[in-house]
Write a protein that holds these residues in place. Structure first.
Motif, PDB file in Angstrom:
ATOM      1  N   THR A  25       0.748  -1.151   0.029  1.00  0.00           N
ATOM      2  CA  THR A  25       0.071   0.075   0.026  1.00  0.00           C
ATOM      3  C   THR A  25       0.696   1.277   0.016  1.00  0.00           C
ATOM      4  N   ASP A  26       1.852   1.169   0.693  1.00  0.00           N
ATOM      5  CA  ASP A  26       2.885   2.355   0.778  1.00  0.00           C
ATOM      6  C   ASP A  26       4.185   1.873   1.154  1.00  0.00           C
ATOM      7  N   MET A  27       5.268   2.496   1.121  1.00  0.00           N
ATOM      8  CA  MET A  27       6.739   2.312   1.213  1.00  0.00           C
ATOM      9  C   MET A  27       7.065   2.287   2.659  1.00  0.00           C
ATOM     10  N   GLY A  28       6.168   2.867   3.635  1.00  0.00           N
ATOM     11  CA  GLY A  28       6.426   2.864   4.988  1.00  0.00           C
ATOM     12  C   GLY A  28       7.322   4.331   5.422  1.00  0.00           C
ATOM     13  N   GLY A  29       7.030   5.281   4.415  1.00  0.00           N
ATOM     14  CA  GLY A  29       7.746   6.610   4.846  1.00  0.00           C
ATOM     15  C   GLY A  29       7.437   7.077   6.164  1.00  0.00           C
ATOM     16  N   SER A  30       6.041   7.072   6.429  1.00  0.00           N
ATOM     17  CA  SER A  30       5.841   7.767   7.584  1.00  0.00           C
ATOM     18  C   SER A  30       6.175   7.213   8.716  1.00  0.00           C
ATOM     19  N   ALA A  31       6.564   5.720   9.014  1.00  0.00           N
ATOM     20  CA  ALA A  31       7.120   5.138  10.162  1.00  0.00           C
ATOM     21  C   ALA A  31       8.598   5.651  10.050  1.00  0.00           C
ATOM     22  N   LEU A  32       9.118   5.789   8.792  1.00  0.00           N
ATOM     23  CA  LEU A  32      10.533   6.530   8.824  1.00  0.00           C
ATOM     24  C   LEU A  32      10.896   7.685   9.538  1.00  0.00           C
ATOM     25  N   VAL A  33       9.739   8.492   9.338  1.00  0.00           N
ATOM     26  CA  VAL A  33       9.735  10.038   9.717  1.00  0.00           C
ATOM     27  C   VAL A  33       9.455   9.977  11.400  1.00  0.00           C
ATOM     28  N   ARG A  53      12.270  10.868  16.516  1.00  0.00           N
ATOM     29  CA  ARG A  53      12.629  10.732  17.878  1.00  0.00           C
ATOM     30  C   ARG A  53      14.017  10.443  18.006  1.00  0.00           C
ATOM     31  N   LEU A  54      14.886  10.270  17.040  1.00  0.00           N
ATOM     32  CA  LEU A  54      16.500   9.854  17.002  1.00  0.00           C
ATOM     33  C   LEU A  54      17.094  11.206  16.607  1.00  0.00           C
ATOM     34  N   GLY A  55      16.746  11.796  15.903  1.00  0.00           N
ATOM     35  CA  GLY A  55      17.271  12.849  15.024  1.00  0.00           C
ATOM     36  C   GLY A  55      17.209  14.300  15.502  1.00  0.00           C
ATOM     37  N   MET A  56      17.466  15.359  14.717  1.00  0.00           N
ATOM     38  CA  MET A  56      16.972  16.823  15.034  1.00  0.00           C
ATOM     39  C   MET A  56      16.174  17.211  14.028  1.00  0.00           C
ATOM     40  N   ALA A  57      14.906  17.389  14.576  1.00  0.00           N
ATOM     41  CA  ALA A  57      13.844  18.183  13.710  1.00  0.00           C
ATOM     42  C   ALA A  57      14.115  19.539  13.564  1.00  0.00           C
ATOM     43  N   PRO A 110      26.195  12.786   1.605  1.00  0.00           N
ATOM     44  CA  PRO A 110      25.006  12.999   2.387  1.00  0.00           C
ATOM     45  C   PRO A 110      23.923  11.859   1.883  1.00  0.00           C
ATOM     46  N   VAL A 111      23.012  11.369   2.712  1.00  0.00           N
ATOM     47  CA  VAL A 111      22.240  10.538   2.067  1.00  0.00           C
ATOM     48  C   VAL A 111      20.674  11.218   2.682  1.00  0.00           C
ATOM     49  N   ILE A 112      20.167  11.799   1.420  1.00  0.00           N
ATOM     50  CA  ILE A 112      18.929  12.380   1.713  1.00  0.00           C
ATOM     51  C   ILE A 112      17.757  11.540   1.185  1.00  0.00           C
ATOM     52  N   ILE A 113      16.692  11.464   2.278  1.00  0.00           N
ATOM     53  CA  ILE A 113      15.476  10.561   2.032  1.00  0.00           C
ATOM     54  C   ILE A 113      14.383  11.225   2.132  1.00  0.00           C
ATOM     55  N   ILE A 114      13.648  11.400   1.021  1.00  0.00           N
ATOM     56  CA  ILE A 114      12.503  12.448   0.684  1.00  0.00           C
ATOM     57  C   ILE A 114      11.175  11.513   0.714  1.00  0.00           C
ATOM     58  N   VAL A 115      10.563  11.852   1.980  1.00  0.00           N
ATOM     59  CA  VAL A 115       9.271  10.933   2.342  1.00  0.00           C
ATOM     60  C   VAL A 115       8.047  11.854   1.971  1.00  0.00           C
ATOM     61  N   TYR A 116       7.331  11.501   1.054  1.00  0.00           N
ATOM     62  CA  TYR A 116       6.088  12.121   0.380  1.00  0.00           C
ATOM     63  C   TYR A 116       4.775  11.739   1.313  1.00  0.00           C
ATOM     64  N   ASN A 163       2.137  10.285   0.785  1.00  0.00           N
ATOM     65  CA  ASN A 163       1.449   9.109   0.890  1.00  0.00           C
ATOM     66  C   ASN A 163       2.153   8.214   1.100  1.00  0.00           C
ATOM     67  N   GLY A 164       3.367   8.283   1.893  1.00  0.00           N
ATOM     68  CA  GLY A 164       4.034   7.203   2.392  1.00  0.00           C
ATOM     69  C   GLY A 164       4.977   6.666   1.810  1.00  0.00           C
ATOM     70  N   THR A 165       5.410   6.780   0.618  1.00  0.00           N
ATOM     71  CA  THR A 165       6.404   6.822  -0.696  1.00  0.00           C
ATOM     72  C   THR A 165       7.655   7.382  -0.273  1.00  0.00           C
ATOM     73  N   TYR A 166       8.825   7.230  -0.663  1.00  0.00           N
ATOM     74  CA  TYR A 166      10.054   7.943  -0.556  1.00  0.00           C
ATOM     75  C   TYR A 166      11.213   7.600  -1.510  1.00  0.00           C
ATOM     76  N   ALA A 167      11.825   8.562  -1.737  1.00  0.00           N
ATOM     77  CA  ALA A 167      12.946   8.475  -2.694  1.00  0.00           C
ATOM     78  C   ALA A 167      14.302   8.812  -1.879  1.00  0.00           C
TER      79      ALA A 167
END
Length: 418
Positions: free
Chosen positions: A254-262, A267-271, A390-396, A398-402
């Motif tokens: 249904t989606d890639m799980g991007g929302s869970a990554l965010v 929780r771990l990083g610096m928002a 750097p590794v940049i993860i772009i979360v959309y 709809n839960g998908t990400y690039a």
């Protein structure tokens, strides 16, 4: 007739009788069991079969238990060792795998075709005490042929080509009754070596393999020997039927799980900023590509959600001091400008590029950050070993990400504008 002659005649008669008995026994065995056996002809009754697998080599051996389940046209194996459980279900139109450790679960359902196969998969990992799941679809042109029976499956597990046909070599008694022994020797040339595979199987009257051994050797000597020995058999109970039913289901993505990554990243990083899409930036303070991206292209990170995390290459003391700088800021949006100042100093070869950082250190969960990055890359079908910061993860939304890595502002701009 003297005693000597009588004794000689008796000895001859006994010898002839012994020879006839051997011939009779061999003839009876050949009448009971076919002289040749095709590997594809081996079929098991429905049931659960527990095997002991022993792998022996020049440097030692490994022993484990393997559960083989035959259920109509489906076959399933279960391997449980220490805290690891592996399940695999093979049917005519797909195969499913489930792999579980103490903190990771991998589920895959693959659909073979003439051009390879495509698989839907999900990976759940416990990161900082919370489960995080990513999912995706991957396709490969690598051919796959599902094993049709235990012999083909055991050969595949042993990374050996299955024998196509075996010759009758006798009959023996086993704890499960009489078994016919079949043997095959196959030679395969690979580069400058010739590999000789010796297959020996013991087949019971009901078609079940009591023992299957594979010996591999070259001209230099034996390489390995794998033996599967039947320990017990039983009916398919409710527990196994439930596992079979679960693995037989499709795995929709249904989606890639991007929302869970965010959520985990926050929780771990610096928002830094809130916005859409959300960018998870794994950086290193002593990395030139990270410095160039956040110095010359920092406007790309304005107006989007931004969470800064440490790349695995981040020196720990820098990461801990950077965390203290972040925590000292009342307005977290100022952190991006402070980070740009640091990176401009790095690019200018300043004598003290990290002078703006506090001398104190703050706790950082580097291991969980690295686990989150690896999970995100695996969910995007990107091998982590090929990625540089750097590794940049772009979360959309709809839960998908690039994923964009290295210094590639054009690719990042394109991904942000989707």
């Amino acid at each position: 007739m003297n005693k000597f002659l009588m004794g000689t005649v008796a000895a001859v008669i006994l010898a002839i009788a012994a020879v006839l008995a051997v011939i009779l026994l061999k003839t009876q065995a050949q009448q009971q069991f076919p002289s040749r056996l095709n590997a594809t002809a081996i079929k098991y009754p429905n049931g659960v079969y527990l095997y002991k697998a022993v792998i022996a080599g020049p440097r030692g051996g490994v022993t484990t238990n393997l559960v083989f389940i035959q259920y109509n046209n489906n076959i399933m194996i279960i391997i449980i060792q220490n805290n690891t459980k592996a399940y695999a279900l093979f049917s005519s139109n797909k195969f499913s795998e489930l792999y579980q450790t103490s903190n990771t679960t991998v589920h895959m359902v693959a659909y073979p075709s003439l051009l390879g196969y495509c698989a839907n998969f999900s990976i759940t990992q416990i990161i900082s005490g919370v489960p995080v799941t990513v999912s995706n679809r991957a396709c490969t042109a690598q051919p796959f042929s599902a094993p049709a029976n235990f012999l083909e499956l055991a050969a595949a597990l042993s990374q050996s080509p299955p024998p196509s046909q075996l010759s009758f070599a006798g009959a023996v008694n086993t704890p499960f009754g009489k078994a016919a022994v079949y043997k095959n020797i196959t030679s395969i040339n690979y580069m400058f070596y010739t590999f000789n595979f010796t297959y020996i199987i013991y087949v019971l009257n009901n078609g079940v393999i009591y023992k299957f051994s594979i010996g591999v050797q070259t001209a230099q000597g034996p390489l390995a020997n794998v033996t599967y020995t039947l320990i017990s058999s039983s009916q398919v109970n409710e527990t196994y039927a439930s596992i079979l039913s679960s693995l037989a289901r499709d795995l929709p993505i249904t989606d890639m799980g991007g929302s869970a990554l965010v959520v985990a990243a926050q929780r771990l990083g610096m928002a830094v900023n809130a916005g859409s899409p959300t960018v998870l930036a794994f950086i290193s303070l002593n990395d030139t590509d990270s410095a160039m991206l956040f110095s010359y292209n920092y406007t790309l990170f304005k107006g989007v959600g931004l969470v800064i995390l440490d790349a695995p290459t981040q020196p720990r003391v820098y990461g801990q001091r950077l965390r203290c700088l972040y925590e000292s800021l009342a307005n977290k949006s100022e952190f991006l400008d402070a980070l740009r100042t640091i990176y401009l100093n790095v690019l200018a070869n300043s004598s003290n590029p990290f002078g703006v950082l506090p001398n104190s250190t703050c706790p950082v969960d580097f291991e969980s950050e690295a686990a989150l990055l690896n999970l995100a890359l695996e969910g995007a079908n990107i091998p982590p070993q090929y990625v540089t910061p750097p590794v940049i993860i772009i979360v959309y939304p709809n839960g998908t990400y690039a994923v964009v890595y290295g210094y590639n502002p054009q690719a990042l701009s394109s991904a942000l504008s989707r």
